[in-house]
Design a protein around this motif. Sequence first.
Motif, mmCIF file in Angstrom:
data_model
loop_
_atom_site.group_PDB
_atom_site.id
_atom_site.type_symbol
_atom_site.label_atom_id
_atom_site.label_comp_id
_atom_site.label_asym_id
_atom_site.label_seq_id
_atom_site.Cartn_x
_atom_site.Cartn_y
_atom_site.Cartn_z
ATOM 1 N N SER A 281 -32.236 10.733 -62.679
ATOM 2 C CA SER A 281 -33.518 11.247 -62.178
ATOM 3 C C SER A 281 -33.287 12.451 -61.275
ATOM 4 C CB SER A 281 -34.257 10.147 -61.407
ATOM 5 O OG SER A 281 -34.590 9.075 -62.246
ATOM 6 N N ALA A 282 -32.300 12.354 -60.387
ATOM 7 C CA ALA A 282 -32.000 13.468 -59.484
ATOM 8 C C ALA A 282 -31.557 14.694 -60.268
ATOM 9 C CB ALA A 282 -30.924 13.049 -58.486
ATOM 10 N N ARG A 283 -30.728 14.497 -61.304
ATOM 11 C CA ARG A 283 -30.278 15.613 -62.128
ATOM 12 C C ARG A 283 -31.461 16.268 -62.848
ATOM 13 N NH1 ARG A 283 -27.856 18.965 -62.642
ATOM 14 N NH2 ARG A 283 -27.359 18.981 -64.859
ATOM 15 N N THR A 284 -32.361 15.440 -63.389
ATOM 16 C CA THR A 284 -33.542 15.979 -64.078
ATOM 17 C C THR A 284 -34.395 16.785 -63.119
ATOM 18 O OG1 THR A 284 -33.602 14.155 -65.670
ATOM 19 C CG2 THR A 284 -35.669 15.339 -65.288
ATOM 20 N N LEU A 285 -34.618 16.263 -61.929
ATOM 21 C CA LEU A 285 -35.478 16.938 -60.952
ATOM 22 C C LEU A 285 -34.869 18.266 -60.495
ATOM 23 C CD1 LEU A 285 -36.474 13.761 -58.959
ATOM 24 C CD2 LEU A 285 -38.084 15.271 -60.142
ATOM 25 N N TYR A 286 -33.565 18.282 -60.255
ATOM 26 C CA TYR A 286 -32.924 19.524 -59.819
ATOM 27 C C TYR A 286 -32.931 20.561 -60.938
ATOM 28 C CZ TYR A 286 -29.510 22.743 -57.786
ATOM 29 O OH TYR A 286 -28.874 23.870 -57.282
ATOM 30 N N ARG A 287 -32.675 20.104 -62.156
ATOM 31 C CA ARG A 287 -32.720 21.033 -63.291
ATOM 32 C C ARG A 287 -34.128 21.595 -63.459
ATOM 33 N NH1 ARG A 287 -29.606 21.812 -67.960
ATOM 34 N NH2 ARG A 287 -30.323 23.778 -68.876
ATOM 35 N N PHE B 212 -36.165 -0.891 -63.168
ATOM 36 C CA PHE B 212 -35.119 -0.481 -62.233
ATOM 37 C C PHE B 212 -35.052 -1.443 -61.046
ATOM 38 C CE2 PHE B 212 -34.074 1.676 -58.244
ATOM 39 C CZ PHE B 212 -32.801 2.155 -58.523
ATOM 40 N N VAL B 213 -33.829 -1.806 -60.683
ATOM 41 C CA VAL B 213 -33.536 -2.558 -59.465
ATOM 42 C C VAL B 213 -32.289 -1.923 -58.854
ATOM 43 C CG1 VAL B 213 -32.872 -4.784 -58.473
ATOM 44 C CG2 VAL B 213 -34.492 -4.707 -60.375
ATOM 45 N N GLY C 101 -23.505 3.648 -49.825
ATOM 46 C CA GLY C 101 -24.181 4.710 -49.082
ATOM 47 C C GLY C 101 -25.214 5.448 -49.910
ATOM 48 N N PHE C 102 -24.981 5.544 -51.219
ATOM 49 C CA PHE C 102 -25.949 6.223 -52.082
ATOM 50 C C PHE C 102 -27.277 5.472 -52.103
ATOM 51 C CE2 PHE C 102 -22.117 8.215 -53.649
ATOM 52 C CZ PHE C 102 -22.527 9.478 -54.038
ATOM 53 N N TYR C 103 -27.208 4.166 -52.240
ATOM 54 C CA TYR C 103 -28.434 3.377 -52.392
ATOM 55 C C TYR C 103 -29.128 3.112 -51.056
ATOM 56 C CZ TYR C 103 -27.047 2.943 -57.206
ATOM 57 O OH TYR C 103 -26.709 3.238 -58.504
ATOM 58 N N LYS C 104 -28.350 3.071 -49.971
ATOM 59 C CA LYS C 104 -28.960 2.890 -48.649
ATOM 60 C C LYS C 104 -29.600 4.174 -48.146
ATOM 61 C CE LYS C 104 -25.825 -0.802 -47.149
ATOM 62 N NZ LYS C 104 -24.697 -1.166 -46.237
ATOM 63 N N GLY C 105 -29.058 5.307 -48.582
ATOM 64 C CA GLY C 105 -29.525 6.573 -48.033
ATOM 65 C C GLY C 105 -30.534 7.324 -48.878
ATOM 66 N N THR C 106 -30.950 6.763 -50.024
ATOM 67 C CA THR C 106 -31.857 7.490 -50.922
ATOM 68 C C THR C 106 -33.298 7.010 -50.807
ATOM 69 O OG1 THR C 106 -32.195 8.203 -53.214
ATOM 70 C CG2 THR C 106 -31.540 5.907 -52.876
ATOM 71 N N GLU C 107 -34.207 7.902 -51.111
ATOM 72 C CA GLU C 107 -35.627 7.555 -51.218
ATOM 73 C C GLU C 107 -36.103 7.639 -52.667
ATOM 74 O OE1 GLU C 107 -37.607 10.263 -48.547
ATOM 75 O OE2 GLU C 107 -37.437 8.850 -46.869
ATOM 76 N N LEU C 108 -35.202 7.961 -53.572
ATOM 77 C CA LEU C 108 -35.594 8.150 -54.968
ATOM 78 C C LEU C 108 -35.993 6.849 -55.654
ATOM 79 C CD1 LEU C 108 -33.043 10.789 -56.326
ATOM 80 C CD2 LEU C 108 -35.396 11.146 -55.586
ATOM 81 N N ALA C 109 -35.655 5.703 -55.074
ATOM 82 C CA ALA C 109 -36.066 4.430 -55.665
ATOM 83 C C ALA C 109 -37.563 4.195 -55.511
ATOM 84 C CB ALA C 109 -35.295 3.277 -55.024
ATOM 85 N N ASP C 110 -38.197 4.938 -54.624
ATOM 86 C CA ASP C 110 -39.642 4.853 -54.433
ATOM 87 C C ASP C 110 -40.326 5.822 -55.403
ATOM 88 O OD1 ASP C 110 -42.220 6.064 -53.055
ATOM 89 O OD2 ASP C 110 -41.910 4.084 -52.163
ATOM 90 N N THR C 111 -41.215 5.295 -56.244
ATOM 91 C CA THR C 111 -41.813 6.119 -57.299
ATOM 92 C C THR C 111 -42.556 7.330 -56.748
ATOM 93 O OG1 THR C 111 -42.021 4.212 -58.762
ATOM 94 C CG2 THR C 111 -43.390 6.112 -59.265
#
Length: 719
Positions: free
Chosen positions: A406-412, A447-448, A487-497
Amino acid sequence: MFKSIVLPAALPVLLLGVAGHAVADEGQWQPHQLPQLKSELKRIGITMPAEKLADLSKHPMSAIVSLGGCSASFVSPDGLVVTNHHCGYGSIQRNSTPEKNYIVDGFLARTRAEELPGGPNALVYVTEKVENVTDRVLKDLGASMSGRERNEAISSRIKALIAECETDKAYRCSVPAFHRGLEYYRIRQLMIRDVRLVYAPSDKIGNFGGDIDNYEWPRQTGDYTFLRAYVGPDGRPADPSPNNVPYKSKDFLVVSAEGLKNGDPILLAGYPGRTSRYKLPSEIRFARDVDLPGKVATIQADLDVIAAATKGNAAWDVRYASVAKSLNNVMKKSQGLLDGFARKDIASIKDVQDAEFRSWYARSANGSGSGKTLLGDLDAVIAADMALSREEGAYGEATHSDLLKSARTLYRLAQERQKPDAQRETGYQERDLSFIKARLTRLEQSFVPNVDRARWAAALTRYAKIDQKLRPQGLDALVPNAGNLDGFYKGTELADTAKRLAWMGQDVQAFRASKDPFIQLAVRLNDVATKLDERRKEVDGNLDRTIPQYMSAVIAYRKSQGKPVYPDANSTLRVTYGTVAPYSPRDGLVKGPFTTVEGIVEKETDKDPFLVPATLKKAVLEKRYGVFKDPVLNTVPVNFLSSADTTGGNSGSAVMNKRGELVGLNFDSTYESITKDWYFDTAITRAIHVDIRYMLWVMKEVDGADNLLKEMTIKYPKK
């Protein structure tokens, strides 16, 4: 609506001249080719005029639709669509919870108001126009162009053709290649965006036998689901809204409960995904020895991780139900291909055919002078394609996280939005934004974080075992350690739609300044990903230059042998034909073409996937068969076999009798048939279909779907 198709002057003799000599039931034919198949259709007993089948504006072809990965058909004037249960699985899963589990319990809307939203990925495509645009795509491409330049020139022309076609935003247009780049057709489809779930039987019916029976015969699966297409009050496609009304389908299929018997002819219409009938021996060996074994191992490992991570948690299990089902299907098909390659040495068969072709080519006028150059170039570009695909596979392992994707798609997207729309990469233009949003939104149902972390960690472990020579240069220094992902999963907000979708409007600078670890990694990965993309363009451009020359020669060669010439499947509308037929998978064993409801009861166990609904079992034991009883079998048929040429994407395809009436739905192939994507073996190739009589019987006797039975036009057997 569009009827006639104009072909380039040089092609009709090559592409259509041998159709009358087609052998067996091989061929996934473009509708416009069907008039050339009159003798074949007559041979098997089809009474519908071939010219009518070629006309997309007339019944029955005007009732055949795509779901964007599956096939379907209208069965009422009010937009009622029938397809496979597994094709509607995403919509069923989207509306399910542990407390209200429509996967297990089934769902039936007895009124229009009770119909449920199919979700942002649920779409219905109605093909209205097909036109040959080969000249506009390929004319005057300079011989001195690099592969990348050629690829970008073709891409630019295709984007212009699409933009020209999509001036009316109700339509979605595409320009797919046929015969591996020898031809291009522009296809215009009405895209209906409000699709609702109407009826799905319990998966004890719709997925009876589950992954154990997948690709197996005998089979007793009621793989069907009903959806409904909705449009705005003005009759045009609209976003989902309570104010929308059912789409008034121009045509719909009449349902025939009269049934079929062994030897009867059938027609099958749908949108087959991909076949590889014209691949070279080297490509088959690469698939057999490298690509497929790797795919099977990777998917099985991924499935094991999902099963372990969701075990004991009903909510997580529901979220990943559709993901696991899709992965299981791909894995079993891939394993089936491997088993098929082991059973019959298709590469060696192709070696002989390839040698004969090259000998013919060297003798022909086409082969003089430049013949050796073409065949040498062909081998070189295919080798480059296979080598690059291994690096791309390694990149996929290293980035196997839904949040990272998702992050790659958004940045692209942010990068591409800096360009004028016509210059953006395909998939990132304004026309694609709704699809990107749908994919990003869909994640909330599948997704979980804990499961995603486990899948990514396992994939990174697999990546670390890949030979360094097969990894993209520079990637090792960027990917994290498999044991250091918290750290990736604790520090991200991308899990929120909502927060994930909000990034669709951000610019490149916002991404580079972000502290989100997934976005930071997406930014760091950009250079490696871009270099891979540029190398892919170079390879694809060289393929686009060389493969069509080869295909032109192959078509001429096959014409000289009187063999069928049809394009590989490419997710466009095709028609196939065949007969209801048994087969012999091995010496001394013959498998009949029908299964019956008694077989369901015989297979019943106390464990999934062989659980049987009590209402269904009671109806079988009481022999409440009514008008759906087959006079020969003396019971209700469930599934049947035919010799029709099908592949993935044909799921949900209408199976029609000689008059063009709906008698079944395609949903699978026998295990022995899986290699048909590469080589059509008449003796063992069989498609598996749901008998419409079983579907109607379940609707009547088990689920009480009388409202839908009344809505459809059904021809019952004469008493």
